[in-house]
Motif scaffolding. Structure first.
Motif, PDB file in Angstrom:
ATOM      1  N   LEU A  11      -5.231  -1.239   2.670  1.00 54.34           N
ATOM      2  CA  LEU A  11      -5.284  -0.909   1.244  1.00 54.34           C
ATOM      3  C   LEU A  11      -3.989  -0.225   0.816  1.00 54.34           C
ATOM      4  CD1 LEU A  11      -8.931   0.444   0.956  1.00 54.34           C
ATOM      5  CD2 LEU A  11      -8.056  -1.620  -0.157  1.00 54.34           C
ATOM      6  N   GLU A  12      -3.515   0.695   1.632  1.00 51.78           N
ATOM      7  CA  GLU A  12      -2.273   1.407   1.319  1.00 51.78           C
ATOM      8  C   GLU A  12      -1.096   0.438   1.209  1.00 51.78           C
ATOM      9  OE1 GLU A  12      -0.134   5.057   0.623  1.00 51.78           O
ATOM     10  OE2 GLU A  12      -2.283   4.793   0.929  1.00 51.78           O
ATOM     11  N   LEU A  13      -0.954  -0.441   2.187  1.00 50.03           N
ATOM     12  CA  LEU A  13       0.149  -1.411   2.164  1.00 50.03           C
ATOM     13  C   LEU A  13       0.028  -2.374   0.987  1.00 50.03           C
ATOM     14  CD1 LEU A  13       0.351  -2.248   5.975  1.00 50.03           C
ATOM     15  CD2 LEU A  13       2.120  -1.094   4.629  1.00 50.03           C
ATOM     16  N   MET A  14      -1.181  -2.836   0.720  1.00 50.85           N
ATOM     17  CA  MET A  14      -1.398  -3.808  -0.347  1.00 50.85           C
ATOM     18  C   MET A  14      -1.054  -3.231  -1.713  1.00 50.85           C
ATOM     19  SD  MET A  14      -4.882  -5.899  -1.357  1.00 50.85           S
ATOM     20  CE  MET A  14      -5.832  -4.419  -1.793  1.00 50.85           C
ATOM     21  N   LEU A  15      -1.404  -1.961  -1.944  1.00 49.99           N
ATOM     22  CA  LEU A  15      -1.215  -1.384  -3.273  1.00 49.99           C
ATOM     23  C   LEU A  15       0.117  -0.675  -3.456  1.00 49.99           C
ATOM     24  CD1 LEU A  15      -4.783   0.056  -3.970  1.00 49.99           C
ATOM     25  CD2 LEU A  15      -3.801  -2.101  -4.784  1.00 49.99           C
ATOM     26  N   THR A  16       0.693  -0.140  -2.392  1.00 50.50           N
ATOM     27  CA  THR A  16       1.933   0.626  -2.567  1.00 50.50           C
ATOM     28  C   THR A  16       3.190  -0.217  -2.448  1.00 50.50           C
ATOM     29  OG1 THR A  16       2.025   1.270  -0.230  1.00 50.50           O
ATOM     30  CG2 THR A  16       0.855   2.750  -1.744  1.00 50.50           C
ATOM     31  N   VAL A  17       3.204  -1.194  -1.530  1.00 48.94           N
ATOM     32  CA  VAL A  17       4.381  -2.066  -1.396  1.00 48.94           C
ATOM     33  C   VAL A  17       4.048  -3.518  -1.700  1.00 48.94           C
ATOM     34  CG1 VAL A  17       5.531  -0.530   0.231  1.00 48.94           C
ATOM     35  CG2 VAL A  17       4.079  -2.373   1.106  1.00 48.94           C
ATOM     36  N   SER A  18       2.839  -3.762  -2.184  1.00 51.77           N
ATOM     37  CA  SER A  18       2.382  -5.099  -2.559  1.00 51.77           C
ATOM     38  C   SER A  18       2.454  -6.079  -1.395  1.00 51.77           C
ATOM     39  CB  SER A  18       3.191  -5.642  -3.750  1.00 51.77           C
ATOM     40  OG  SER A  18       2.423  -6.563  -4.491  1.00 51.77           O
ATOM     41  N   ASP A  19       2.031  -5.631  -0.229  1.00 51.42           N
ATOM     42  CA  ASP A  19       2.080  -6.449   0.990  1.00 51.42           C
ATOM     43  C   ASP A  19       1.115  -7.630   0.876  1.00 51.42           C
ATOM     44  OD1 ASP A  19       1.974  -7.520   3.538  1.00 51.42           O
ATOM     45  OD2 ASP A  19       1.833  -5.597   4.551  1.00 51.42           O
ATOM     46  N   ASN A  20       1.670  -8.828   0.867  1.00 52.19           N
ATOM     47  CA  ASN A  20       0.852 -10.038   0.746  1.00 52.19           C
ATOM     48  C   ASN A  20      -0.006 -10.285   1.982  1.00 52.19           C
ATOM     49  OD1 ASN A  20       2.022 -10.450  -1.728  1.00 52.19           O
ATOM     50  ND2 ASN A  20       3.425 -12.050  -1.029  1.00 52.19           N
ATOM     51  N   THR A  21       0.552  -9.992   3.153  1.00 50.44           N
ATOM     52  CA  THR A  21      -0.214 -10.195   4.381  1.00 50.44           C
ATOM     53  C   THR A  21      -1.432  -9.278   4.409  1.00 50.44           C
ATOM     54  OG1 THR A  21       1.829 -10.766   5.572  1.00 50.44           O
ATOM     55  CG2 THR A  21      -0.104 -10.217   6.900  1.00 50.44           C
ATOM     56  N   ALA A  22      -1.233  -8.013   4.076  1.00 52.83           N
ATOM     57  CA  ALA A  22      -2.349  -7.073   4.033  1.00 52.83           C
ATOM     58  C   ALA A  22      -3.399  -7.534   3.036  1.00 52.83           C
ATOM     59  CB  ALA A  22      -1.848  -5.676   3.664  1.00 52.83           C
ATOM     60  N   ALA A  23      -2.945  -8.023   1.881  1.00 54.42           N
ATOM     61  CA  ALA A  23      -3.885  -8.498   0.857  1.00 54.42           C
ATOM     62  C   ALA A  23      -4.705  -9.670   1.374  1.00 54.42           C
ATOM     63  CB  ALA A  23      -3.138  -8.892  -0.404  1.00 54.42           C
ATOM     64  N   ASP A  24      -4.059 -10.638   2.005  1.00 51.79           N
ATOM     65  CA  ASP A  24      -4.793 -11.810   2.482  1.00 51.79           C
ATOM     66  C   ASP A  24      -5.719 -11.464   3.645  1.00 51.79           C
ATOM     67  OD1 ASP A  24      -3.970 -13.563   0.561  1.00 51.79           O
ATOM     68  OD2 ASP A  24      -2.353 -14.446   1.740  1.00 51.79           O
ATOM     69  N   MET A  25      -5.373 -10.455   4.428  1.00 54.84           N
ATOM     70  CA  MET A  25      -6.281  -9.987   5.478  1.00 54.84           C
ATOM     71  C   MET A  25      -7.547  -9.398   4.857  1.00 54.84           C
ATOM     72  SD  MET A  25      -3.498  -8.237   8.078  1.00 54.84           S
ATOM     73  CE  MET A  25      -4.709  -7.572   9.247  1.00 54.84           C
ATOM     74  N   LEU A  26      -7.386  -8.601   3.818  1.00 50.12           N
ATOM     75  CA  LEU A  26      -8.548  -7.999   3.156  1.00 50.12           C
ATOM     76  C   LEU A  26      -9.371  -9.051   2.423  1.00 50.12           C
ATOM     77  CD1 LEU A  26      -6.936  -4.712   1.817  1.00 50.12           C
ATOM     78  CD2 LEU A  26      -8.717  -4.894   3.564  1.00 50.12           C
ATOM     79  N   ILE A  27      -8.699  -9.974   1.757  1.00 44.87           N
ATOM     80  CA  ILE A  27      -9.417 -11.044   1.049  1.00 44.87           C
ATOM     81  C   ILE A  27     -10.254 -11.852   2.034  1.00 44.87           C
ATOM     82  CG2 ILE A  27      -9.121 -13.223  -0.205  1.00 44.87           C
ATOM     83  CD1 ILE A  27      -6.635 -11.909  -1.522  1.00 44.87           C
ATOM     84  N   ALA A  28      -9.661 -12.201   3.181  1.00 48.44           N
ATOM     85  CA  ALA A  28     -10.398 -12.963   4.196  1.00 48.44           C
ATOM     86  C   ALA A  28     -11.578 -12.158   4.725  1.00 48.44           C
ATOM     87  CB  ALA A  28      -9.455 -13.357   5.333  1.00 48.44           C
ATOM     88  N   ASP A  29     -11.372 -10.868   4.953  1.00 48.41           N
ATOM     89  CA  ASP A  29     -12.449 -10.032   5.482  1.00 48.41           C
ATOM     90  C   ASP A  29     -13.602  -9.916   4.479  1.00 48.41           C
ATOM     91  OD1 ASP A  29     -13.171  -8.081   7.731  1.00 48.41           O
ATOM     92  OD2 ASP A  29     -13.478  -6.857   5.937  1.00 48.41           O
ATOM     93  N   LEU A  30     -13.286  -9.965   3.193  1.00 48.64           N
ATOM     94  CA  LEU A  30     -14.315  -9.873   2.153  1.00 48.64           C
ATOM     95  C   LEU A  30     -15.067 -11.189   1.939  1.00 48.64           C
ATOM     96  CD1 LEU A  30     -12.381  -7.731  -0.478  1.00 48.64           C
ATOM     97  CD2 LEU A  30     -14.444  -7.036   0.779  1.00 48.64           C
ATOM     98  N   GLY A  31     -14.555 -12.269   2.508  1.00 47.27           N
ATOM     99  CA  GLY A  31     -15.223 -13.556   2.354  1.00 47.27           C
ATOM    100  C   GLY A  31     -14.465 -14.550   1.515  1.00 47.27           C
ATOM    101  N   GLY A  32     -13.211 -14.229   1.164  1.00 46.45           N
ATOM    102  CA  GLY A  32     -12.383 -15.161   0.420  1.00 46.45           C
ATOM    103  C   GLY A  32     -12.350 -14.869  -1.075  1.00 46.45           C
TER     104      GLY A  32
END
Length: 329
Positions: free
Chosen positions: A130-151
């Motif tokens: 969450l920190e990486l996704m929101l503070t530096v806009s990390d795309n990899t972190a975002a896609d990891m979280l999206i996948a974990d949530l079910g897409g």
């Protein structure tokens, strides 16, 4: 070989046709003069389009220009991903300490994991993602979280279940970037892998791809709808107090977009925001705290404007106009 596209930091998620209520604009609450006129002047750009919405969180007053039009969300969608994950934490279905391992097929070249953790075997807690996704806009972190949530579909369903209209989520971040660049998927590869392996398009092809992307209704948001989403998060309607506070605390540490919302307010003004950037697109959404502790939400979106500094200036100018209006006695 690392291609020029691998570093782009943007946003989004994948769903078929969303519920009609999600795709429709909410009615813009029109105020007679003042701030609306200022926003209209700021939005009157010679090419492209600017959409702005601002809400006084104390009185509920709403101001907007092009507030019901759909704009590419870019990485501002990551705020919805974060909110859903925190709602899952609140429900007990997930935890901030949950360890999530990187599927290398999701690795993007944006800031964060892609740049600082180049080797396989990355496992991080949800809190760090969450920190990486929101503070530096990390795309990899975002896609990891999206996948974990079910897409992407799961995130859209969560928005719909909370009666959030005017925000449409269709693709994960890597696929969003790929489509913005106008690149076709390579056989047998994921969108992230295709980004690493593809060469850039020529200038003429690139212009056509950007125009097509801007006209695509997928992964878009209406400025007023997003500002209302921020207002509801601020009121604690979708998150418990601890999760609400954590979300805005992380957003206050945002490293991107210093020339957007933060540039429109006096130095030292508390700002919690999330940016989004694509070709011809600069967005910023967030909450600003005034000197007397009152707050306002603002959502500013642009499209079709090639000059990045001009896009940022429009957002900063809109923020300043809102700040001056809402801080007036």
């Amino acid at each position: 070989m690392l291609k020029r596209y691998a570093w782009l930091a943007l946003s989004s998620v994948a769903l078929a046709a969303p519920n009609t209520a999600i795709a429709q604009a909410q009615a813009v609450a029109v105020q007679p003069a003042g701030l609306n006129q200022q926003l209209a002047t700021i939005a009157a750009v010679p090419a492209g389009k600017v959409g702005i919405a601002a809400i006084d969180l104390g009185t509920g007053r709403e101001y907007a220009v092009h507030g019901g039009d759909a704009f590419p969300m870019a990485s501002t969608v990551k705020l919805a991903v974060a909110a859903m994950y925190l709602a899952e934490v609140d429900s007990g279905r997930r935890s901030l300490a949950r360890s999530i391992s990187l599927d290398e097929s999701l690795r993007s070249g944006s800031d964060g994991i892609g740049r600082l953790m180049p080797f396989p075997g990355v496992t991080l807690s949800a809190a760090n993602l969450l920190e990486l996704m929101l503070t530096v806009s990390d795309n990899t972190a975002a896609d990891m979280l999206i996948a974990d949530l079910g897409g992407p579909r799961a995130v859209q369903r969560w928005l719909h279940s909370n009666r959030v209209a005017g925000i449409r989520i269709d693709r994960n971040i890597a696929r969003l970037v790929l489509d913005n660049l106008g690149l076709p998927m390579l056989p047998g590869k994921t969108a992230a892998q295709t980004l690493w392996a593809s060469d850039p398009l020529g200038e003429a092809e690139r212009s056509v791809a950007v125009a097509a992307f801007d006209a695509d209704p997928r992964d878009t948001a209406q400025p007023l709808a997003f500002a209302r989403f921020l207002a509801r998060l601020d009121r604690g309607e979708m998150l418990k107090p601890a999760s609400r506070e954590l979300l805005f605390a992380i957003m206050a540490r945002c490293h991107t977009g210093a020339d957007r919302i933060p540039a429109g307010v006096p130095a030292g003004t508390p700002v919690s925001h999330k940016t989004g950037t694509l070709a011809g697109v600069s967005d910023d959404v967030g909450i600003v705290t005034l000197p007397d502790k009152r707050r306002f939400a603002i959502a500013a979106f642009t499209e079709g404007i090639s000059d990045g500094p001009a896009r940022a200036k429009a957002i900063a100018d809109a923020t300043r106009a809102a700040y001056d209006t809402f801080s007036a006695p």
